[in-house]
Scaffold this motif. Structure first.
Motif, PDB file in Angstrom:
ATOM      1  N   PRO A 165     -32.583 -39.399  -4.530  1.00  0.00           N
ATOM      2  CA  PRO A 165     -33.023 -37.761  -4.627  1.00  0.00           C
ATOM      3  C   PRO A 165     -31.771 -37.427  -4.325  1.00  0.00           C
ATOM      4  N   LYS A 166     -32.203 -36.116  -5.492  1.00  0.00           N
ATOM      5  CA  LYS A 166     -30.495 -35.268  -5.280  1.00  0.00           C
ATOM      6  C   LYS A 166     -30.378 -34.475  -3.877  1.00  0.00           C
ATOM      7  N   HIS A 167     -28.577 -33.982  -4.132  1.00  0.00           N
ATOM      8  CA  HIS A 167     -28.057 -34.591  -3.217  1.00  0.00           C
ATOM      9  C   HIS A 167     -27.585 -32.695  -3.407  1.00  0.00           C
ATOM     10  N   ARG A 168     -27.988 -31.537  -2.248  1.00  0.00           N
ATOM     11  CA  ARG A 168     -27.494 -30.533  -2.282  1.00  0.00           C
ATOM     12  C   ARG A 168     -26.091 -29.930  -2.113  1.00  0.00           C
ATOM     13  N   ILE A 169     -24.719 -29.768  -2.862  1.00  0.00           N
ATOM     14  CA  ILE A 169     -23.829 -29.150  -2.703  1.00  0.00           C
ATOM     15  C   ILE A 169     -23.849 -28.736  -1.378  1.00  0.00           C
ATOM     16  N   SER A 170     -22.828 -28.429  -0.849  1.00  0.00           N
ATOM     17  CA  SER A 170     -22.564 -27.943   0.949  1.00  0.00           C
ATOM     18  C   SER A 170     -21.576 -26.298   0.079  1.00  0.00           C
ATOM     19  N   TYR A 171     -21.749 -25.103   0.662  1.00  0.00           N
ATOM     20  CA  TYR A 171     -20.906 -23.944   0.001  1.00  0.00           C
ATOM     21  C   TYR A 171     -19.999 -24.460   0.767  1.00  0.00           C
ATOM     22  N   LEU A 172     -19.347 -25.228   1.476  1.00  0.00           N
ATOM     23  CA  LEU A 172     -17.458 -25.502   2.208  1.00  0.00           C
ATOM     24  C   LEU A 172     -16.925 -26.656   1.279  1.00  0.00           C
ATOM     25  N   SER A 173     -17.876 -27.374  -0.141  1.00  0.00           N
ATOM     26  CA  SER A 173     -17.204 -28.103  -0.402  1.00  0.00           C
ATOM     27  C   SER A 173     -16.187 -27.707  -1.532  1.00  0.00           C
ATOM     28  N   CYS A 174     -14.881 -28.148  -1.673  1.00  0.00           N
ATOM     29  CA  CYS A 174     -14.184 -27.606  -2.728  1.00  0.00           C
ATOM     30  C   CYS A 174     -14.605 -27.993  -4.345  1.00  0.00           C
ATOM     31  N   HIS A 175     -15.089 -28.910  -4.021  1.00  0.00           N
ATOM     32  CA  HIS A 175     -15.853 -29.732  -5.385  1.00  0.00           C
ATOM     33  C   HIS A 175     -16.888 -28.535  -6.267  1.00  0.00           C
ATOM     34  N   LEU A 176     -17.062 -27.653  -5.428  1.00  0.00           N
ATOM     35  CA  LEU A 176     -18.453 -26.681  -6.091  1.00  0.00           C
ATOM     36  C   LEU A 176     -18.065 -25.808  -6.900  1.00  0.00           C
ATOM     37  N   ASP A 177     -17.174 -25.004  -7.163  1.00  0.00           N
ATOM     38  CA  ASP A 177     -16.824 -24.346  -7.931  1.00  0.00           C
ATOM     39  C   ASP A 177     -16.601 -25.128  -9.196  1.00  0.00           C
ATOM     40  N   PRO A 178     -15.465 -25.876  -9.268  1.00  0.00           N
ATOM     41  CA  PRO A 178     -15.258 -26.634 -10.652  1.00  0.00           C
ATOM     42  C   PRO A 178     -16.769 -28.029 -11.321  1.00  0.00           C
ATOM     43  N   MET A 179     -17.067 -28.138 -10.611  1.00  0.00           N
ATOM     44  CA  MET A 179     -18.273 -28.486 -10.946  1.00  0.00           C
ATOM     45  C   MET A 179     -19.297 -28.125 -11.865  1.00  0.00           C
ATOM     46  N   ILE A 180     -19.940 -26.921 -10.755  1.00  0.00           N
ATOM     47  CA  ILE A 180     -20.985 -25.977 -11.823  1.00  0.00           C
ATOM     48  C   ILE A 180     -20.191 -25.152 -12.601  1.00  0.00           C
ATOM     49  N   TYR A 181     -18.608 -24.679 -12.991  1.00  0.00           N
ATOM     50  CA  TYR A 181     -18.053 -23.901 -14.162  1.00  0.00           C
ATOM     51  C   TYR A 181     -16.685 -25.005 -14.341  1.00  0.00           C
ATOM     52  N   PRO A 182     -17.572 -25.630 -15.581  1.00  0.00           N
ATOM     53  CA  PRO A 182     -16.349 -26.547 -15.763  1.00  0.00           C
ATOM     54  C   PRO A 182     -16.098 -25.623 -16.826  1.00  0.00           C
ATOM     55  N   ILE A 183     -15.914 -24.590 -17.677  1.00  0.00           N
ATOM     56  CA  ILE A 183     -15.471 -23.644 -18.304  1.00  0.00           C
ATOM     57  C   ILE A 183     -14.622 -22.769 -17.871  1.00  0.00           C
ATOM     58  N   LEU A 184     -14.754 -22.363 -16.784  1.00  0.00           N
ATOM     59  CA  LEU A 184     -13.489 -21.351 -16.258  1.00  0.00           C
ATOM     60  C   LEU A 184     -12.603 -22.708 -15.424  1.00  0.00           C
ATOM     61  N   PHE A 185     -13.176 -23.712 -15.039  1.00  0.00           N
ATOM     62  CA  PHE A 185     -11.788 -24.678 -13.997  1.00  0.00           C
ATOM     63  C   PHE A 185     -11.583 -26.069 -15.385  1.00  0.00           C
ATOM     64  N   PRO A 186     -11.931 -26.147 -16.099  1.00  0.00           N
ATOM     65  CA  PRO A 186     -11.407 -27.565 -16.860  1.00  0.00           C
ATOM     66  C   PRO A 186     -10.653 -28.239 -16.840  1.00  0.00           C
ATOM     67  N   ASN A 187      -9.781 -27.856 -16.025  1.00  0.00           N
ATOM     68  CA  ASN A 187      -8.525 -29.140 -15.432  1.00  0.00           C
ATOM     69  C   ASN A 187      -9.331 -29.128 -14.158  1.00  0.00           C
ATOM     70  N   GLY A 188     -10.505 -28.711 -13.859  1.00  0.00           N
ATOM     71  CA  GLY A 188     -11.049 -29.634 -12.216  1.00  0.00           C
ATOM     72  C   GLY A 188      -9.739 -29.067 -11.089  1.00  0.00           C
ATOM     73  N   GLU A 189      -9.405 -27.922 -11.574  1.00  0.00           N
ATOM     74  CA  GLU A 189      -9.070 -27.254 -10.006  1.00  0.00           C
ATOM     75  C   GLU A 189     -10.098 -27.166  -8.526  1.00  0.00           C
ATOM     76  N   HIS A 190      -9.065 -27.327  -7.615  1.00  0.00           N
ATOM     77  CA  HIS A 190      -9.937 -27.339  -6.514  1.00  0.00           C
ATOM     78  C   HIS A 190     -10.453 -25.591  -6.071  1.00  0.00           C
ATOM     79  N   GLY A 191     -11.826 -25.448  -5.542  1.00  0.00           N
ATOM     80  CA  GLY A 191     -11.930 -24.177  -5.294  1.00  0.00           C
ATOM     81  C   GLY A 191     -11.603 -24.609  -3.323  1.00  0.00           C
TER      82      GLY A 191
END
Length: 555
Positions: free
Chosen positions: A308-334
């Motif tokens: 099943p699909k996995h819900r990403i926690s608000y507390l994850s540092c990967h959330l922003d770079p995974m959802i907004y690759p146009i804003l963070f194309p270098n994959g900076e941690h959130g």
């Protein structure tokens, strides 16, 4: 009892008069609307009978009159309605060189917060943001679609456009959901999000172009973004996972055995406290285990098939770079929970960077190029999403600590507490748009207060409200037996102070002050702007309802 009956009949007569008044007003409104409708019908017929030249002249004059009427109304509003002015954005923060309003707080909390700047934005994407050619215009108009096509996880929300016409506004109802999925789609489903990254580049671009939501997008723009994303550490992690998966399948064929189940685990990395930029082998760890069990330090985990699909926690540092690759194309941690304030600004307690402090710092305006502020419609989504996450963490704390945040009614030695999911009810009813989200993230004042609202308790003997922490109910009951509420203290005041007999219960705060330490009313020494409100009581509560009526009419 006669006094109560008389008062009740008087209230009934007042309610009947109010109903008749509203009915007369409704009839007058309906009559006025009918007259307006008749006038509009006659006017429409007259306009239709005009020549084309007269019709255009009439419409032009009518638009001018409407503009003048709106300007006069706006001027009247400006003269009669006070407004809150935060000043010009002309001040520069002495700590992080960020522009701010005169009345605004410092974005870096007076030097406590210091985040590393984002890596240089790829010039190919910057050209699309600032250029004047067809590709640039198309990219800016459909930037949310391009971002969604290259994101590694899904962004789910109930987006409700504001009524009527106007500029674009990303308005959200409820809460947001961020999900990661398996590496391969089930059955006949199309590939999407991170599943596309394991395909060949040309095939991946074709899959993105074929998505129904991308009808207005240009394939050359997809190719430009895809070339930039080749250096993204998350994209490389997906490629590594696919390579290991192929190696495992080849090994199984050679040895004539069943392939072992593999998975991909996104970890936070060993140096996350120092805000280091992500490294590929820290973000995506692809492994093959005998039982497919993930490691203990997993943050986000991906399986190849049938999970099943996995819900990403608000507390994850990967959330922003995974959802907004146009804003963070270098994959900076959130943001993540281990971010610390600057060592020289730390105190004994509360030395971690909160989520609101993080986004307030990221959204501050500085002299350097900011992809976040230049991203148009995607900027609105990012701001709303950021605030919803901040508020979601606060509401989740309230919801998960109900045992420590308890309010109940004391009646003898019994405790009764209502259990309502107020958080869920609040989320289902609220709307969030970019102006409000930005205002709240910046911690600006939401409202002013001209008067103090004084709430007065209404309760029967031994049924006052008490507040207690988990495990301290008995102690709270004992304290409630020894302390007065402002109602019982008012009864005692009338026994000891004859001058207080002339005041109604709702008027007593204008002349006396309730001391919460001694739980007694004392003479007010200076006047204050305040309004008194008694808690409402339903007629179904019997004696308590009539008690409230007596308190309103008997001193």
């Amino acid at each position: 009892m006669n006094q109560i009956t008389t008062t009740t009949l008087e209230d009934t007569r007042c309610a009947a008069r109010e109903r008749h008044r509203r009915r007369r007003q409704q009839l007058r409104t309906e009559e006025r609307d009918n007259i307006r409708l008749q006038r509009r019908t006659i006017l429409r017929q007259q306009v239709n009978n005009m020549t084309e030249e007269d019709r255009q002249r009439y419409l032009q004059n009518e638009r001018a009159r409407q503009r003048e009427r709106r300007n006069n109304m706006n001027e009247a509003e400006r003269q009669n309605i006070p407004y809150y002015f935060v000043g010009d954005m002309s001040l520069i923060s002495s700590f992080r060189r960020a522009l701010r309003f005169r009345e605004a707080l410092n974005c870096c909390q007076k030097g406590k917060v210091s985040l590393p700047p984002l890596q240089d934005y790829p010039p190919q994407l910057q050209r699309l943001l600032e250029g004047n050619d067809q590709e640039a215009f198309n990219f800016r108009s459909n930037i949310r679609n391009y971002n969604s096509s290259f994101s590694f996880a899904s962004f789910g929300a109930n987006i409700v456009r504001p009524p009527r016409r106007g500029p674009y506004c990303f308005r959200l109802q409820g809460q947001t959901y961020h999900y990661s999925s398996i590496l391969h789609p089930n059955n006949e489903e199309e590939r999407k999000y991170g599943q596309i990254y394991i395909c060949d580049s040309s095939e991946a671009n074709q899959l993105r172009c074929n998505l129904p939501k991308n009808n207005e997008c240009i394939q050359s723009v997809f190719e430009t973004i895809a070339k930039v994303m080749e250096n993204n550490p998350y994209a490389q992690a997906y490629k590594n996972m696919r390579a290991i998966e192929l190696e495992e399948e080849a090994r199984a064929i050679r040895e004539n055995v069943k392939p072992r189940r593999g998975s991909m685990n996104f970890t936070a990395g060993p140096d996350i406290k120092r805000f280091n930029n992500p490294i590929n082998n820290e973000i995506g760890v692809a492994f093959v285990g005998e039982d497919g069990a993930p490691p203990a330090n997993r943050d986000i985990i991906f399986y190849p098939h049938s999970q099943p699909k996995h819900r990403i926690s608000y507390l994850s540092c990967h959330l922003d770079p995974m959802i907004y690759p146009i804003l963070f194309p270098n994959g900076e941690h959130g943001w993540h929970i281990n971010m610390q304030h600057r060592p020289e600004r730390q105190r004994r307690v509360r030395n971690k960077v909160t989520m609101q402090e993080y986004y307030s710092y990221r959204l501050a305006i500085r002299d350097s190029f900011s992809i976040i502020h230049r991203s148009s419609k995607l900027f609105q989504q990012y701001v709303v999403d950021a605030y919803v996450k901040v508020e979601g963490c606060r509401l989740n704390f309230i919801k998960s600590h109900q045992s420590q945040l308890t309010a109940a009614q004391y009646s003898g030695e019994t405790m009764r507490s209502e259990q309502r999911d107020e958080v869920k009810q609040y989320l289902s009813c609220r709307y969030v748009s970019p102006p409000e989200a930005m205002w709240r993230l910046s911690d600006y004042k939401m409202h002013g207060q001209s008067h103090v609202v004084y709430r007065l308790a209404v309760h029967m003997p031994g049924e006052q409200q008490i507040y207690y922490q988990h495990g301290q109910a008995e102690q709270a009951i004992q304290q409630a037996q020894q302390r007065h509420t402002n109602l019982t203290a008012w009864f005692e005041l009338n026994q000891n102070d004859i001058t207080a007999n002339q005041y109604f219960y709702c008027d007593i705060p204008h002349h006396y002050v309730f001391n919460k330490t001694t739980t007694k009313w004392t003479k007010r020494e200076r006047s204050s702007n305040l309004m008194t409100r008694m808690y409402s009581v339903s007629p179904n509560q019997g004696e308590k309802f009539y008690l409230r009526i007596l308190l309103l009419h008997v001193s």
